[in-house]
Design a protein around this motif. Structure first.
Motif, PDB file in Angstrom:
ATOM      1  N   VAL A 134     -45.481 -40.157 -20.395  1.00 52.17           N
ATOM      2  CA  VAL A 134     -44.946 -40.292 -19.033  1.00 52.17           C
ATOM      3  C   VAL A 134     -43.974 -41.464 -18.962  1.00 52.17           C
ATOM      4  O   VAL A 134     -42.909 -41.373 -18.323  1.00 52.17           O
ATOM      5  N   PHE A 135     -44.305 -42.574 -19.614  1.00 53.91           N
ATOM      6  CA  PHE A 135     -43.417 -43.742 -19.578  1.00 53.91           C
ATOM      7  C   PHE A 135     -42.077 -43.429 -20.250  1.00 53.91           C
ATOM      8  O   PHE A 135     -41.007 -43.662 -19.662  1.00 53.91           O
ATOM      9  N   ILE A 136     -42.129 -42.900 -21.463  1.00 49.55           N
ATOM     10  CA  ILE A 136     -40.878 -42.611 -22.180  1.00 49.55           C
ATOM     11  C   ILE A 136     -40.091 -41.532 -21.454  1.00 49.55           C
ATOM     12  O   ILE A 136     -38.870 -41.652 -21.257  1.00 49.55           O
ATOM     13  N   GLY A 137     -40.761 -40.455 -21.042  1.00 47.23           N
ATOM     14  CA  GLY A 137     -40.058 -39.361 -20.381  1.00 47.23           C
ATOM     15  C   GLY A 137     -39.470 -39.755 -19.044  1.00 47.23           C
ATOM     16  O   GLY A 137     -38.353 -39.334 -18.703  1.00 47.23           O
ATOM     17  N   SER A 138     -40.180 -40.588 -18.277  1.00 47.39           N
ATOM     18  CA  SER A 138     -39.665 -40.999 -16.971  1.00 47.39           C
ATOM     19  C   SER A 138     -38.447 -41.899 -17.118  1.00 47.39           C
ATOM     20  O   SER A 138     -37.433 -41.716 -16.416  1.00 47.39           O
ATOM     21  N   VAL A 139     -38.524 -42.868 -18.020  1.00 42.60           N
ATOM     22  CA  VAL A 139     -37.397 -43.789 -18.204  1.00 42.60           C
ATOM     23  C   VAL A 139     -36.146 -43.041 -18.679  1.00 42.60           C
ATOM     24  O   VAL A 139     -35.059 -43.181 -18.096  1.00 42.60           O
ATOM     25  N   LEU A 140     -36.302 -42.248 -19.722  1.00 40.24           N
ATOM     26  CA  LEU A 140     -35.140 -41.542 -20.259  1.00 40.24           C
ATOM     27  C   LEU A 140     -34.654 -40.454 -19.303  1.00 40.24           C
ATOM     28  O   LEU A 140     -33.444 -40.194 -19.211  1.00 40.24           O
ATOM     29  N   GLY A 141     -35.570 -39.808 -18.584  1.00 44.80           N
ATOM     30  CA  GLY A 141     -35.161 -38.777 -17.632  1.00 44.80           C
ATOM     31  C   GLY A 141     -34.362 -39.344 -16.472  1.00 44.80           C
ATOM     32  O   GLY A 141     -33.361 -38.753 -16.035  1.00 44.80           O
ATOM     33  N   ILE A 142     -34.776 -40.516 -15.954  1.00 42.99           N
ATOM     34  CA  ILE A 142     -34.031 -41.143 -14.858  1.00 42.99           C
ATOM     35  C   ILE A 142     -32.653 -41.593 -15.334  1.00 42.99           C
ATOM     36  O   ILE A 142     -31.652 -41.410 -14.630  1.00 42.99           O
ATOM     37  N   TRP A 204     -43.077 -36.372 -24.700  1.00 47.36           N
ATOM     38  CA  TRP A 204     -42.288 -36.915 -23.595  1.00 47.36           C
ATOM     39  C   TRP A 204     -41.150 -36.004 -23.133  1.00 47.36           C
ATOM     40  O   TRP A 204     -40.771 -36.072 -21.952  1.00 47.36           O
ATOM     41  N   PRO A 205     -40.541 -35.149 -23.985  1.00 47.62           N
ATOM     42  CA  PRO A 205     -39.441 -34.317 -23.464  1.00 47.62           C
ATOM     43  C   PRO A 205     -39.850 -33.380 -22.341  1.00 47.62           C
ATOM     44  O   PRO A 205     -39.010 -33.019 -21.503  1.00 47.62           O
ATOM     45  N   TYR A 206     -41.115 -32.977 -22.298  1.00 51.18           N
ATOM     46  CA  TYR A 206     -41.540 -32.042 -21.254  1.00 51.18           C
ATOM     47  C   TYR A 206     -41.435 -32.683 -19.866  1.00 51.18           C
ATOM     48  O   TYR A 206     -40.886 -32.082 -18.933  1.00 51.18           O
ATOM     49  N   ILE A 207     -41.952 -33.880 -19.733  1.00 49.15           N
ATOM     50  CA  ILE A 207     -41.822 -34.556 -18.443  1.00 49.15           C
ATOM     51  C   ILE A 207     -40.432 -35.135 -18.268  1.00 49.15           C
ATOM     52  O   ILE A 207     -39.934 -35.284 -17.146  1.00 49.15           O
ATOM     53  N   GLY A 208     -39.750 -35.459 -19.373  1.00 47.24           N
ATOM     54  CA  GLY A 208     -38.380 -35.967 -19.266  1.00 47.24           C
ATOM     55  C   GLY A 208     -37.436 -34.959 -18.627  1.00 47.24           C
ATOM     56  O   GLY A 208     -36.569 -35.332 -17.822  1.00 47.24           O
ATOM     57  N   ARG A 209     -37.585 -33.699 -18.950  1.00 48.52           N
ATOM     58  CA  ARG A 209     -36.724 -32.664 -18.358  1.00 48.52           C
ATOM     59  C   ARG A 209     -36.990 -32.506 -16.864  1.00 48.52           C
ATOM     60  O   ARG A 209     -36.063 -32.306 -16.071  1.00 48.52           O
ATOM     61  N   ILE A 210     -38.269 -32.616 -16.472  1.00 46.00           N
ATOM     62  CA  ILE A 210     -38.602 -32.506 -15.051  1.00 46.00           C
ATOM     63  C   ILE A 210     -38.028 -33.685 -14.274  1.00 46.00           C
ATOM     64  O   ILE A 210     -37.422 -33.510 -13.206  1.00 46.00           O
ATOM     65  N   VAL A 211     -38.195 -34.902 -14.799  1.00 43.53           N
ATOM     66  CA  VAL A 211     -37.678 -36.089 -14.111  1.00 43.53           C
ATOM     67  C   VAL A 211     -36.154 -36.050 -14.063  1.00 43.53           C
ATOM     68  O   VAL A 211     -35.546 -36.417 -13.042  1.00 43.53           O
ATOM     69  N   ARG A 212     -35.508 -35.608 -15.117  1.00 41.03           N
ATOM     70  CA  ARG A 212     -34.038 -35.510 -15.121  1.00 41.03           C
ATOM     71  C   ARG A 212     -33.556 -34.547 -14.043  1.00 41.03           C
ATOM     72  O   ARG A 212     -32.608 -34.837 -13.302  1.00 41.03           O
ATOM     73  N   GLY A 213     -34.204 -33.393 -13.931  1.00 44.04           N
ATOM     74  CA  GLY A 213     -33.801 -32.428 -12.904  1.00 44.04           C
ATOM     75  C   GLY A 213     -33.999 -32.955 -11.496  1.00 44.04           C
ATOM     76  O   GLY A 213     -33.140 -32.765 -10.622  1.00 44.04           O
ATOM     77  N   GLN A 214     -35.115 -33.634 -11.247  1.00 45.95           N
ATOM     78  CA  GLN A 214     -35.339 -34.211  -9.926  1.00 45.95           C
ATOM     79  C   GLN A 214     -34.339 -35.317  -9.627  1.00 45.95           C
ATOM     80  O   GLN A 214     -33.876 -35.462  -8.489  1.00 45.95           O
ATOM     81  N   THR A 215     -33.994 -36.107 -10.632  1.00 48.76           N
ATOM     82  CA  THR A 215     -33.028 -37.187 -10.427  1.00 48.76           C
ATOM     83  C   THR A 215     -31.644 -36.638 -10.127  1.00 48.76           C
ATOM     84  O   THR A 215     -30.915 -37.196  -9.286  1.00 48.76           O
ATOM     85  N   LEU A 216     -31.249 -35.565 -10.798  1.00 47.38           N
ATOM     86  CA  LEU A 216     -29.951 -34.943 -10.505  1.00 47.38           C
ATOM     87  C   LEU A 216     -29.868 -34.502  -9.046  1.00 47.38           C
ATOM     88  O   LEU A 216     -28.799 -34.574  -8.428  1.00 47.38           O
ATOM     89  N   SER A 217     -30.992 -34.035  -8.500  1.00 49.85           N
ATOM     90  CA  SER A 217     -30.998 -33.610  -7.102  1.00 49.85           C
ATOM     91  C   SER A 217     -31.006 -34.803  -6.151  1.00 49.85           C
ATOM     92  O   SER A 217     -30.315 -34.791  -5.124  1.00 49.85           O
ATOM     93  N   LEU A 218     -31.740 -35.848  -6.486  1.00 51.92           N
ATOM     94  CA  LEU A 218     -31.874 -36.990  -5.580  1.00 51.92           C
ATOM     95  C   LEU A 218     -30.625 -37.864  -5.543  1.00 51.92           C
ATOM     96  O   LEU A 218     -30.352 -38.498  -4.510  1.00 51.92           O
ATOM     97  N   ARG A 219     -29.885 -37.942  -6.626  1.00 49.03           N
ATOM     98  CA  ARG A 219     -28.755 -38.864  -6.651  1.00 49.03           C
ATOM     99  C   ARG A 219     -27.623 -38.438  -5.721  1.00 49.03           C
ATOM    100  O   ARG A 219     -26.720 -39.226  -5.448  1.00 49.03           O
ATOM    101  N   GLU A 220     -27.637 -37.196  -5.239  1.00 46.95           N
ATOM    102  CA  GLU A 220     -26.624 -36.716  -4.303  1.00 46.95           C
ATOM    103  C   GLU A 220     -27.085 -36.784  -2.862  1.00 46.95           C
ATOM    104  O   GLU A 220     -26.359 -36.335  -1.970  1.00 46.95           O
ATOM    105  N   ARG A 221     -28.265 -37.351  -2.607  1.00 46.40           N
ATOM    106  CA  ARG A 221     -28.793 -37.409  -1.248  1.00 46.40           C
ATOM    107  C   ARG A 221     -28.132 -38.532  -0.462  1.00 46.40           C
ATOM    108  O   ARG A 221     -27.524 -39.446  -1.010  1.00 46.40           O
TER     109      ARG A 221
END
Length: 331
Positions: A134-142, A204-221
């Protein structure tokens, strides 16, 4: 003579102003409280959460419980084993008051005590590997989702590379190569550390992909644009604006990742490259039960049910958290 006219204004009831009507104060509710109200309505998720809490408490108190009641997971009870068949004496795997879940074939060790001993091993590996992934995936995904560009390209290709690895075979090879000793560790600490590293680092890539997708949506808010207009820089926006909005999906996925890691640890121990005997582990007990499942099925049923109940409880809790934390949920 006509009767005197009465003062009609005195007969009419006094008008009640809206300020005199007692009003119930409007109570504000935070997002966390709304999520808790939704979660309380889900009885199945609450049942799963209670089982998870019970398992965690038993795992944390397994050593004190064994010390208080004088239990020894490695104690042999050869008097309870039939010497000709190497199976427990009696029906249902030698179940008795002293051994409520029976004893192991050949060695006669108490199954209930070994299940209790193996609980902290499985949960420690599962929680530790989940924290790492979770730590590695969240950091790299964001980073990939917010900054984009070459950072997104490099991190995304890393995810694709890790996802292409045959994880089980890679974990078997690494665990087998480090069985003797490494990094100043040996024995049980080495095995637990290797399992946490292997499972966490390659998941970590499994949660990294989820965090990346959520970040792509949030950064345009709009709130992100407002922070930029006020002069906020990237790190401030990531930690103060994006990360609080990513807590819910990270928490939900973590509860769903823990049972997966429990199964992974049990699989490696079952194959003989995880927790090594005589240390008790649920996967190791299943591996030992393979040779006796025809003559003593209880030896396989008990650790199998322990894994089944634990994984099911975590999945039920994760599904309930997902519904409770989803603002679009109808519950």
């Amino acid at each position: 003579m006509t009767a005197p006219l009465q003062d009609m204004s005195a007969a009419e009831p006094a008008a009640v102003t809206t300020s005199e009507v007692p009003r119930k104060a409007i109570e504000g509710r935070s997002l966390g409280r709304i999520a808790w109200i939704r979660l309380k309505r889900d009885k199945v998720a609450l049942a799963g959460g209670m089982v998870v809490l019970l398992l965690v408490v038993l795992a944390m108190l397994s050593q004190p419980i064994q010390w208080i009641f004088g239990l020894d997971p490695d104690a042999l009870h050869q008097d309870l084993i039939d010497p000709s068949l190497a199976t427990p004496v009696g029906s249902f795997g030698g179940i008795s008051w002293d051994h409520p879940l029976g004893v192991e074939p050949k060695f006669g060790r108490d199954i209930a005590t070994r299940i209790l001993e193996g609980s902290w091993v499985s949960l420690l590996v599962a929680f530790g590997s989940t924290v790492v992934s979770v730590f590695i995936g969240s950091v790299l995904g964001i980073i990939a989702g917010y900054y984009g560009g070459w950072a997104d390209t490099v991190i995304s290709r890393m995810m694709d590379t890790f996802l292409a690895f045959p994880l089980l075979l890679f974990a078997i090879s690494i665990s087998a190569a480090l069985q003797g000793g490494a990094f100043g560790l040996d024995g049980l600490p080495l095995h637990i550390s290797v399992l946490i590293f292997v499972i966490g680092f390659f998941s970590w890539p499994y949660i990294g992909r989820i965090v990346r997708g959520q970040t792509l949506s949030l950064r345009e808010r709009e709130f992100v644009d407002a922070a930029r207009s006020l002069g906020a820089r990237g790190p401030f926006i990531v930690f103060r604006e994006l990360l609080p909005n990513l807590v819910a999906p990270i928490l939900v996925y973590s509860t769903l990742l823990i049972p997966t890691n429990i199964l992974f640890e049990a699989s490696l121990s079952f194959l003989g490259v995880g927790i090594q005997p005589p240390q008790a582990s649920w996967g190791g007990m299943l591996s030992s039960a393979v040779a006796y499942y025809k003559v003593d099925p209880m030896f396989m049923v008990v650790p199998g049910m322990a894994i089944f109940v634990t994984v099911l409880a975590f999945n039920l809790l994760g599904d309930g958290l997902r519904d409770a934390l989803d603002p679009k949920s109808s519950r």
